[in-house]
Design a protein around this motif. Sequence first.
Motif, short mmCIF file in Angstrom:
data_model
loop_
_atom_site.label_atom_id
_atom_site.label_comp_id
_atom_site.label_asym_id
_atom_site.label_seq_id
_atom_site.Cartn_x
_atom_site.Cartn_y
_atom_site.Cartn_z
N ALA A 150 5.12 -32.02 -20.76
CA ALA A 150 4.16 -31.46 -21.72
C ALA A 150 3.79 -32.54 -22.71
O ALA A 150 4.60 -33.44 -23.01
N MET A 151 2.58 -32.48 -23.23
CA MET A 151 2.20 -33.40 -24.29
C MET A 151 3.09 -33.15 -25.51
O MET A 151 3.48 -32.02 -25.79
N THR A 152 3.41 -34.22 -26.22
CA THR A 152 4.39 -34.10 -27.29
C THR A 152 3.93 -33.17 -28.42
O THR A 152 4.77 -32.63 -29.14
N TRP A 153 2.63 -32.97 -28.56
CA TRP A 153 2.15 -32.05 -29.60
C TRP A 153 2.24 -30.59 -29.17
O TRP A 153 2.09 -29.69 -29.99
N ASN A 154 2.48 -30.36 -27.87
CA ASN A 154 2.50 -28.99 -27.34
C ASN A 154 3.88 -28.38 -27.54
O ASN A 154 4.67 -28.24 -26.62
N ARG A 155 4.17 -28.04 -28.80
CA ARG A 155 5.51 -27.58 -29.15
C ARG A 155 5.88 -26.27 -28.46
O ARG A 155 7.05 -26.02 -28.18
N ARG A 156 4.89 -25.43 -28.19
CA ARG A 156 5.20 -24.15 -27.56
C ARG A 156 5.72 -24.35 -26.14
O ARG A 156 6.72 -23.76 -25.74
N SER A 157 5.04 -25.21 -25.36
CA SER A 157 5.51 -25.49 -24.01
C SER A 157 6.86 -26.18 -24.02
O SER A 157 7.77 -25.83 -23.24
N LEU A 158 7.03 -27.16 -24.90
CA LEU A 158 8.32 -27.84 -24.98
C LEU A 158 9.42 -26.87 -25.41
O LEU A 158 10.55 -26.96 -24.93
N GLY A 159 9.07 -25.94 -26.29
CA GLY A 159 10.06 -24.95 -26.73
C GLY A 159 10.56 -24.09 -25.59
O GLY A 159 11.76 -23.75 -25.53
#
Length: 220
Positions: A150-159
Motif C-alpha cells: 500500500a502507498m505509505t499515505w494509505n493508513r487505512r489499508s496499512l492498518g
Amino acid sequence: MLTLEEIFPPFGLRLRTPRLELRILQDGDLPELMVAVDAGIHEPGQSPFSVPWSEAPAEELPANMARFHWGTRSGFTPEKWELAFGVWFEGALIGSQSLTAHDFAKRRAVESGSWLRKDFQGWGIGKEMRAAILLYAFDFLGASMAESSAMTWNRRSLGVSYALGYLDNGLRREYDSQGGATEVQHLRLDAQNLLRPAWTLDVAGHEAFARFVGLTPPAK
C-alpha cells in the motif's frame, strides 16, 4: 450437461464470514459491480492503486472492468492464477478482494489486493474480507506466506494489514496518479503470525478448485 462451476471450478468457490460472502465475479455481476465503483472508492485525485484504474474516463471504465475480469479467467492456469472475488454484504455487492499466486505449488506464497465502496469503509469490512482470503490461503490451500502493499499515505489499508499480523517488508518508489513520486510499503505475513479472527471461515467448492490448480490431494 456440465454446470458452469464444473467447467470453471473457481466459480464454485464460496467464502463466508459472519457478515460477508465472497465469490468469483461473473459476467452477470458486472453491472452491479459498476454501481459499486460509481458510488465512489476514494476522493478524486487520491487513487490508492499503483495502476489508477478507478480514475479512467467514465465512458471507458465499464469496458475496462469487463476486460480485467475476462482477463483473469482467460489467463488462469495452475502456474499463475488470480481469484477475483466479489464481496457481498447483506445482499449488496460492495467491493472486490483478489487472491493471486505464481508457481504456488513450489512457492506456497500468495498476494492480495482489494477495493471497497467508500460508504462502507470504516466498518471493519476491509479487515474481514482480507481475513477471509488469508484463512482460505493458509488453512485450505496450504500457503506459508502472504504479501501485500500500500502507498505509505494509505493508513487505512496499512492498518488492515497490521491488524492481521503483517510486517513491513521494504519500500519502493512509484509515480502516483498525479505524476508525482510516492512511496509504496511492502508487507509480508507468515502463516504462523496471522492474528486470527474469533470467527470461523465457511468454505464451499474448495476440493474442486484445489484439483483444478493441481493441489492433489487438496490441502484440506
